[in-house]
Write a protein that holds these residues in place. Structure first.
Motif, PDB file in Angstrom:
ATOM      1  N   ILE A 133      17.374 -23.701  74.622  1.00  0.00           N
ATOM      2  CA  ILE A 133      17.760 -24.501  73.459  1.00  0.00           C
ATOM      3  C   ILE A 133      16.802 -25.668  73.278  1.00  0.00           C
ATOM      4  N   GLN A 134      16.393 -26.293  74.380  1.00  0.00           N
ATOM      5  CA  GLN A 134      15.449 -27.408  74.280  1.00  0.00           C
ATOM      6  C   GLN A 134      14.138 -26.956  73.654  1.00  0.00           C
ATOM      7  N   TYR A 135      13.661 -25.770  74.022  1.00  0.00           N
ATOM      8  CA  TYR A 135      12.427 -25.250  73.431  1.00  0.00           C
ATOM      9  C   TYR A 135      12.588 -25.050  71.923  1.00  0.00           C
ATOM     10  N   ASP A 136      13.712 -24.463  71.507  1.00  0.00           N
ATOM     11  CA  ASP A 136      13.971 -24.267  70.083  1.00  0.00           C
ATOM     12  C   ASP A 136      14.048 -25.612  69.356  1.00  0.00           C
ATOM     13  N   LEU A 137      14.705 -26.563  69.996  1.00  0.00           N
ATOM     14  CA  LEU A 137      14.887 -27.871  69.373  1.00  0.00           C
ATOM     15  C   LEU A 137      13.554 -28.577  69.190  1.00  0.00           C
ATOM     16  N   VAL A 138      12.655 -28.427  70.149  1.00  0.00           N
ATOM     17  CA  VAL A 138      11.327 -29.041  70.033  1.00  0.00           C
ATOM     18  C   VAL A 138      10.593 -28.488  68.817  1.00  0.00           C
ATOM     19  N   THR A 139      10.641 -27.179  68.623  1.00  0.00           N
ATOM     20  CA  THR A 139       9.961 -26.565  67.479  1.00  0.00           C
ATOM     21  C   THR A 139      10.502 -27.112  66.168  1.00  0.00           C
ATOM     22  N   LEU A 140      11.831 -27.149  66.052  1.00  0.00           N
ATOM     23  CA  LEU A 140      12.448 -27.649  64.830  1.00  0.00           C
ATOM     24  C   LEU A 140      12.174 -29.143  64.647  1.00  0.00           C
ATOM     25  N   PHE A 141      12.308 -29.906  65.710  1.00  0.00           N
ATOM     26  CA  PHE A 141      12.084 -31.349  65.663  1.00  0.00           C
ATOM     27  C   PHE A 141      10.649 -31.659  65.247  1.00  0.00           C
ATOM     28  N   ASP A 142       9.690 -30.991  65.869  1.00  0.00           N
ATOM     29  CA  ASP A 142       8.283 -31.228  65.536  1.00  0.00           C
ATOM     30  C   ASP A 142       7.997 -30.903  64.073  1.00  0.00           C
ATOM     31  N   THR A 143       8.581 -29.820  63.590  1.00  0.00           N
ATOM     32  CA  THR A 143       8.359 -29.426  62.199  1.00  0.00           C
ATOM     33  C   THR A 143       8.888 -30.492  61.249  1.00  0.00           C
ATOM     34  N   MET A 144      10.097 -30.971  61.487  1.00  0.00           N
ATOM     35  CA  MET A 144      10.695 -31.990  60.621  1.00  0.00           C
ATOM     36  C   MET A 144       9.972 -33.323  60.736  1.00  0.00           C
ATOM     37  N   LEU A 145       9.485 -33.634  61.935  1.00  0.00           N
ATOM     38  CA  LEU A 145       8.874 -34.942  62.182  1.00  0.00           C
ATOM     39  C   LEU A 145       7.445 -35.035  61.675  1.00  0.00           C
ATOM     40  N   TYR A 146       6.637 -34.002  61.932  1.00  0.00           N
ATOM     41  CA  TYR A 146       5.198 -34.101  61.698  1.00  0.00           C
ATOM     42  C   TYR A 146       4.713 -33.472  60.394  1.00  0.00           C
ATOM     43  N   SER A 147       5.578 -32.727  59.697  1.00  0.00           N
ATOM     44  CA  SER A 147       5.127 -32.019  58.502  1.00  0.00           C
ATOM     45  C   SER A 147       5.395 -32.783  57.212  1.00  0.00           C
ATOM     46  N   ALA A 148       5.963 -33.972  57.326  1.00  0.00           N
ATOM     47  CA  ALA A 148       6.220 -34.814  56.152  1.00  0.00           C
ATOM     48  C   ALA A 148       6.325 -36.257  56.611  1.00  0.00           C
ATOM     49  N   GLU A 149       6.288 -37.174  55.656  1.00  0.00           N
ATOM     50  CA  GLU A 149       6.492 -38.576  56.011  1.00  0.00           C
ATOM     51  C   GLU A 149       7.917 -38.746  56.543  1.00  0.00           C
ATOM     52  N   PHE A 150       8.040 -39.390  57.682  1.00  0.00           N
ATOM     53  CA  PHE A 150       9.356 -39.593  58.294  1.00  0.00           C
ATOM     54  C   PHE A 150      10.210 -40.504  57.403  1.00  0.00           C
ATOM     55  N   PRO A 151      11.499 -40.185  57.159  1.00  0.00           N
ATOM     56  CA  PRO A 151      12.237 -39.024  57.661  1.00  0.00           C
ATOM     57  C   PRO A 151      12.434 -37.934  56.615  1.00  0.00           C
ATOM     58  N   ASP A 152      11.480 -37.746  55.681  1.00  0.00           N
ATOM     59  CA  ASP A 152      11.677 -36.783  54.600  1.00  0.00           C
ATOM     60  C   ASP A 152      11.928 -35.369  55.105  1.00  0.00           C
ATOM     61  N   GLY A 153      11.282 -35.000  56.221  1.00  0.00           N
ATOM     62  CA  GLY A 153      11.510 -33.659  56.766  1.00  0.00           C
ATOM     63  C   GLY A 153      12.953 -33.455  57.168  1.00  0.00           C
ATOM     64  N   PHE A 154      13.578 -34.492  57.720  1.00  0.00           N
ATOM     65  CA  PHE A 154      14.985 -34.407  58.121  1.00  0.00           C
ATOM     66  C   PHE A 154      15.903 -34.389  56.895  1.00  0.00           C
ATOM     67  N   ARG A 155      15.527 -35.146  55.875  1.00  0.00           N
ATOM     68  CA  ARG A 155      16.319 -35.148  54.635  1.00  0.00           C
ATOM     69  C   ARG A 155      16.302 -33.761  53.992  1.00  0.00           C
ATOM     70  N   GLU A 156      15.136 -33.130  53.970  1.00  0.00           N
ATOM     71  CA  GLU A 156      15.035 -31.796  53.387  1.00  0.00           C
ATOM     72  C   GLU A 156      15.854 -30.786  54.184  1.00  0.00           C
ATOM     73  N   ALA A 157      15.824 -30.911  55.500  1.00  0.00           N
ATOM     74  CA  ALA A 157      16.573 -29.977  56.341  1.00  0.00           C
ATOM     75  C   ALA A 157      18.078 -30.135  56.145  1.00  0.00           C
ATOM     76  N   VAL A 158      18.555 -31.374  55.995  1.00  0.00           N
ATOM     77  CA  VAL A 158      19.991 -31.598  55.771  1.00  0.00           C
ATOM     78  C   VAL A 158      20.429 -30.992  54.442  1.00  0.00           C
ATOM     79  N   LYS A 159      19.546 -31.025  53.450  1.00  0.00           N
ATOM     80  CA  LYS A 159      19.869 -30.382  52.169  1.00  0.00           C
ATOM     81  C   LYS A 159      20.166 -28.902  52.370  1.00  0.00           C
ATOM     82  N   LEU A 160      19.441 -28.283  53.307  1.00  0.00           N
ATOM     83  CA  LEU A 160      19.639 -26.864  53.573  1.00  0.00           C
ATOM     84  C   LEU A 160      20.954 -26.591  54.286  1.00  0.00           C
ATOM     85  N   ARG A 161      21.571 -27.615  54.834  1.00  0.00           N
ATOM     86  CA  ARG A 161      22.897 -27.469  55.445  1.00  0.00           C
ATOM     87  C   ARG A 161      24.006 -27.705  54.425  1.00  0.00           C
ATOM     88  N   GLY A 162      23.620 -27.961  53.161  1.00  0.00           N
ATOM     89  CA  GLY A 162      24.609 -28.039  52.094  1.00  0.00           C
ATOM     90  C   GLY A 162      24.913 -29.415  51.550  1.00  0.00           C
TER      91      GLY A 162
END
Length: 339
Positions: free
Chosen positions: A238-267
């Motif tokens: 689970i930690q390995y999976d979480l790192v992949t997701l965390f890195d994607t949200m953190l480094y692929s957009a200006e913080f915290p926009d990646g997390f905002r976009e991901a929460v939108k996908l949760r509804g």
């Protein structure tokens, strides 16, 4: 003596309406959802919650809404970091009236201060606060809090009861625990770095304030539970999976926009953040949105998106895309001397 802070405290994102104001209805639904999914506590007005982009009155309102909606179901660690001691103590007083469990206060920011100045700042707050204080060490944005300073504050200020460390440095966490816990067994240690949650818990950390728990609270809570239970092989996956997701949200957009976009996908309709974006950034977010959709779908967390990535059947190509994005961004950060 109150029990020390433990578990996963979610740094709350703040949904905004079409006018850029706090969307209270969505925020209340988001709070209920996080609690239902098993987070141990809530953490409004943190970095993930973009506290610097709201006014003092808005920050107070955010905590007020969350405290009202939570109704004591889980403890609240409220960010109370203002630009000076006077305003910070005002925030402490207001949040104490709301019944929060503790406040989190970042070290002085903008001006880079040495250890003695950081110590004096927190000592002044610790001697005058009506609510327990969690030190917030985030050296990439504020003056660092070194181990001797944490130890001195723990020894001299009973109201200072915890530290949230977002440096991600495992040796630093170990040194703090070794220095403080013998004299202050009630003192809590929380990590703000999702990529190291499992090893941090294993060396004695009490939990974390983890941005990923605002997107996949089920995964973060499960990682915490499995690690405490000693089921380390399962936890490691689970930690390995979480790192992949965390890195994607953190480094692929200006913080915290990646997390905002991901929460939108949760509804949840999070709206547009307060920080303006360029056309190029909007294009990057569109690509990121697709990547996150497939990543979350692969773990069964979203409905099937248009164009593919059925739930539970994320493609190898998409996994490679995530890895390539992370590697590219990390490489660029290394070139700029930021890693």
């Amino acid at each position: 003596m109150a029990e020390r802070l433990q578990g996963i405290f979610t740094p709350n994102l703040v949904p905004l309406d079409s006018k850029g104001d706090i969307n209270e209805e969505v925020l209340r639904k988001y709070v209920d959802w996080l609690i239902e999914k098993g987070v141990h506590g809530l953490y409004p007005n943190g970095s993930t919650g973009e506290f610097t982009r709201f006014t003092f009155e808005e920050r107070k309102r955010i905590v007020s809404i969350i405290a009202d909606q939570t109704r004591g179901r889980v403890p609240i660690l409220a960010g109370a970091a203002e630009a000076n001691v006077k305003e910070t103590l005002k925030a402490c007083e207001y949040y104490a009236e709301l019944g929060v469990r503790a406040v989190a206060i970042v070290a002085p920011f903008y001006y880079k201060l040495g250890p003695e100045a950081v110590f004096a700042y927190f000592r002044e707050i610790g001697r005058n606060t009506p609510v327990d204080v969690t030190l917030y060490n985030i050296p990439m944005f504020a003056s660092p809090i070194d181990v001797p300073t944490v130890q001195r504050l723990a020894d001299e200020c009973e109201r200072i009861t915890a530290i949230k460390d977002s440096s991600g440095e495992l040796p630093h966490m170990i040194r703090m625990i070794q220095a403080v816990r013998p004299n202050r067994p009630d003192f809590a240690f929380l990590t703000g770095w999702d990529a190291a949650l499992m090893p941090m818990i294993l060396v004695g950390c009490d939990g974390g304030t983890n941005a990923s728990s605002g997107v996949v609270p089920e995964i973060t809570r499960k990682l915490y539970d499995l690690t405490l239970a000693g089921k380390l092989d399962d936890a490691r996956k689970i930690q390995y999976d979480l790192v992949t997701l965390f890195d994607t949200m953190l480094y692929s957009a200006e913080f915290p926009d990646g997390f905002r976009e991901a929460v939108k996908l949760r509804g949840f309709d999070m709206g547009h953040g307060r920080q303006p974006r360029s056309e190029h950034q909007e294009q990057d977010l569109s690509i990121l949105r697709r990547t996150l959709q497939c990543s979350l779908a692969d773990h069964g967390f979203t409905q099937e998106p248009i164009g593919g990535c059925p739930v539970g059947e994320g493609s190898a190509d998409e996994t490679a895309d995530v890895r390539n994005i992370v590697m590219t961004v990390v490489s660029e950060l290394q070139k700029k001397g930021m890693l």
